[in-house]
Design a protein around this motif. Structure first.
Motif, PDB file in Angstrom:
ATOM      1  N   UNK A  36       2.953  63.388 -70.297  1.00 36.17           N
ATOM      2  CA  UNK A  36       4.208  63.928 -69.238  1.00 36.17           C
ATOM      3  C   UNK A  36       3.989  63.212 -68.047  1.00 36.17           C
ATOM      4  N   UNK A  37       3.059  63.880 -67.133  1.00 35.64           N
ATOM      5  CA  UNK A  37       2.711  63.615 -65.798  1.00 35.64           C
ATOM      6  C   UNK A  37       2.702  62.272 -65.636  1.00 35.64           C
ATOM      7  N   UNK A  38       2.517  61.262 -65.971  1.00 38.30           N
ATOM      8  CA  UNK A  38       2.233  59.789 -66.055  1.00 38.30           C
ATOM      9  C   UNK A  38       3.418  59.326 -66.488  1.00 38.30           C
ATOM     10  N   UNK A  39       3.818  59.612 -66.810  1.00 35.07           N
ATOM     11  CA  UNK A  39       5.149  59.073 -67.629  1.00 35.07           C
ATOM     12  C   UNK A  39       6.012  58.962 -66.184  1.00 35.07           C
ATOM     13  N   UNK A  40       6.011  60.290 -65.408  1.00 31.25           N
ATOM     14  CA  UNK A  40       6.772  61.342 -64.404  1.00 31.25           C
ATOM     15  C   UNK A  40       6.148  60.092 -63.025  1.00 31.25           C
ATOM     16  N   UNK A  41       5.034  59.861 -63.110  1.00 35.83           N
ATOM     17  CA  UNK A  41       4.694  58.631 -62.344  1.00 35.83           C
ATOM     18  C   UNK A  41       5.336  57.723 -62.349  1.00 35.83           C
ATOM     19  N   UNK A  42       6.257  56.787 -63.550  1.00 35.92           N
ATOM     20  CA  UNK A  42       6.165  56.008 -63.675  1.00 35.92           C
ATOM     21  C   UNK A  42       7.725  55.975 -63.190  1.00 35.92           C
ATOM     22  N   UNK A  43       8.604  56.808 -63.509  1.00 35.14           N
ATOM     23  CA  UNK A  43       9.403  57.401 -63.449  1.00 35.14           C
ATOM     24  C   UNK A  43      10.041  57.104 -61.796  1.00 35.14           C
ATOM     25  N   UNK A  44       8.553  57.768 -60.786  1.00 36.84           N
ATOM     26  CA  UNK A  44       9.050  57.969 -59.274  1.00 36.84           C
ATOM     27  C   UNK A  44       8.927  56.270 -59.220  1.00 36.84           C
ATOM     28  N   UNK A  45       7.849  55.606 -59.535  1.00 38.38           N
ATOM     29  CA  UNK A  45       7.379  54.303 -59.045  1.00 38.38           C
ATOM     30  C   UNK A  45       8.780  53.621 -58.474  1.00 38.38           C
ATOM     31  N   UNK A  46       9.450  53.737 -60.007  1.00 44.43           N
ATOM     32  CA  UNK A  46      10.834  53.231 -60.091  1.00 44.43           C
ATOM     33  C   UNK A  46      11.494  53.222 -59.238  1.00 44.43           C
ATOM     34  N   UNK A  47      11.744  54.366 -58.938  1.00 46.80           N
ATOM     35  CA  UNK A  47      12.559  55.708 -58.062  1.00 46.80           C
ATOM     36  C   UNK A  47      12.570  54.667 -56.208  1.00 46.80           C
ATOM     37  N   UNK A 146      17.074  58.041 -65.234  1.00 50.09           N
ATOM     38  CA  UNK A 146      16.490  59.112 -66.355  1.00 50.09           C
ATOM     39  C   UNK A 146      15.222  59.739 -65.508  1.00 50.09           C
ATOM     40  N   UNK A 147      15.367  61.013 -65.070  1.00 46.17           N
ATOM     41  CA  UNK A 147      13.925  61.348 -65.147  1.00 46.17           C
ATOM     42  C   UNK A 147      13.556  61.858 -63.715  1.00 46.17           C
ATOM     43  N   UNK A 148      14.712  61.344 -62.442  1.00 42.09           N
ATOM     44  CA  UNK A 148      14.157  61.531 -61.085  1.00 42.09           C
ATOM     45  C   UNK A 148      15.496  61.446 -60.081  1.00 42.09           C
ATOM     46  N   UNK A 149      15.193  61.819 -59.228  1.00 43.47           N
ATOM     47  CA  UNK A 149      16.658  62.370 -58.494  1.00 43.47           C
ATOM     48  C   UNK A 149      17.152  61.013 -58.243  1.00 43.47           C
ATOM     49  N   UNK A 150      18.412  60.739 -57.670  1.00 49.47           N
ATOM     50  CA  UNK A 150      19.120  60.176 -57.932  1.00 49.47           C
ATOM     51  C   UNK A 150      18.657  59.412 -56.067  1.00 49.47           C
ATOM     52  N   UNK A 151      19.267  57.925 -55.845  1.00 47.82           N
ATOM     53  CA  UNK A 151      19.407  57.930 -54.939  1.00 47.82           C
ATOM     54  C   UNK A 151      20.892  57.243 -54.251  1.00 47.82           C
ATOM     55  N   UNK A 152      21.289  57.642 -52.911  1.00 46.64           N
ATOM     56  CA  UNK A 152      22.942  57.525 -52.581  1.00 46.64           C
ATOM     57  C   UNK A 152      22.844  56.918 -51.375  1.00 46.64           C
TER      58      UNK A 152
END
Length: 161
Positions: A36-47, A146-152
């Motif tokens: 789960x942590x590894x998948x979260x890091x992938x989402x953070x990298x996309x953000x 999905x999974x991370x905070x939004x960008x404004x």
């Protein structure tokens, strides 16, 4: 191994099987949260890629004094730039790190990325973000993933946070 009459019986005993199942359960309980942590890091990298590309697009518009068009979808973000100023559309690719107009790619096709209000983000030569290439309608935008905070993106200043 033990002999039963003329036959030799081989295999695991019941206590051995129970021990293997218990050890496998303990390993599974300790390893699955790390996935789960590894998948979260992938989402953070996309953000982070999207955030950097939006900032680059805004700074390029100001630095080149040209219109920059940002197109965001679930798996990629691309930048284009106008070849002249003034302009109401972008006609040239703004080259990314890999030499193409695609600045960011998301390997996780199951994640969702959306821009609200929907549509291309236009960074004007003065840095503002608008909903049209002519620059008549200033528009603040939110990029949700999905999974991370939004960008404004602030419409009046073009500031990306």
């Amino acid at each position: 191994m033990r002999s039963v009459g003329r036959f030799t019986v081989s295999g695991f005993s019941m206590p051995e099987l129970v021990i293997v199942i218990v050890v496998a359960s303990v390993v599974a309980v300790s390893v699955i949260p790390k996935f789960d942590t590894a998948l979260g890091l992938r989402d953070d990298a996309w953000r982070d890629q999207v955030l950097a590309a939006l900032r680059y697009g805004q700074k390029s518009a100001v630095a080149h004094r040209r219109l920059v068009c940002v197109t965001v979808n679930s798996t990629s973000l691309s930048l284009r730039i106008a070849s002249a100023n003034p302009a109401s559309s972008c006609n040239s690719d703004l080259r990314g790190p890999e030499g193409s107009a695609v600045f960011a790619t998301n390997g996780d096709s199951s994640s969702t990325t959306a821009v609200a209000p929907a549509g291309v983000i236009y960074f004007q030569p003065d840095g503002r973000a608008t909903s049209d290439g002519a620059g008549t309608t200033v528009s603040s935008r939110t990029v949700s993933m999905s999974g991370v905070s939004s960008i404004t993106v602030n419409g009046e200043t073009g500031y990306v946070q």
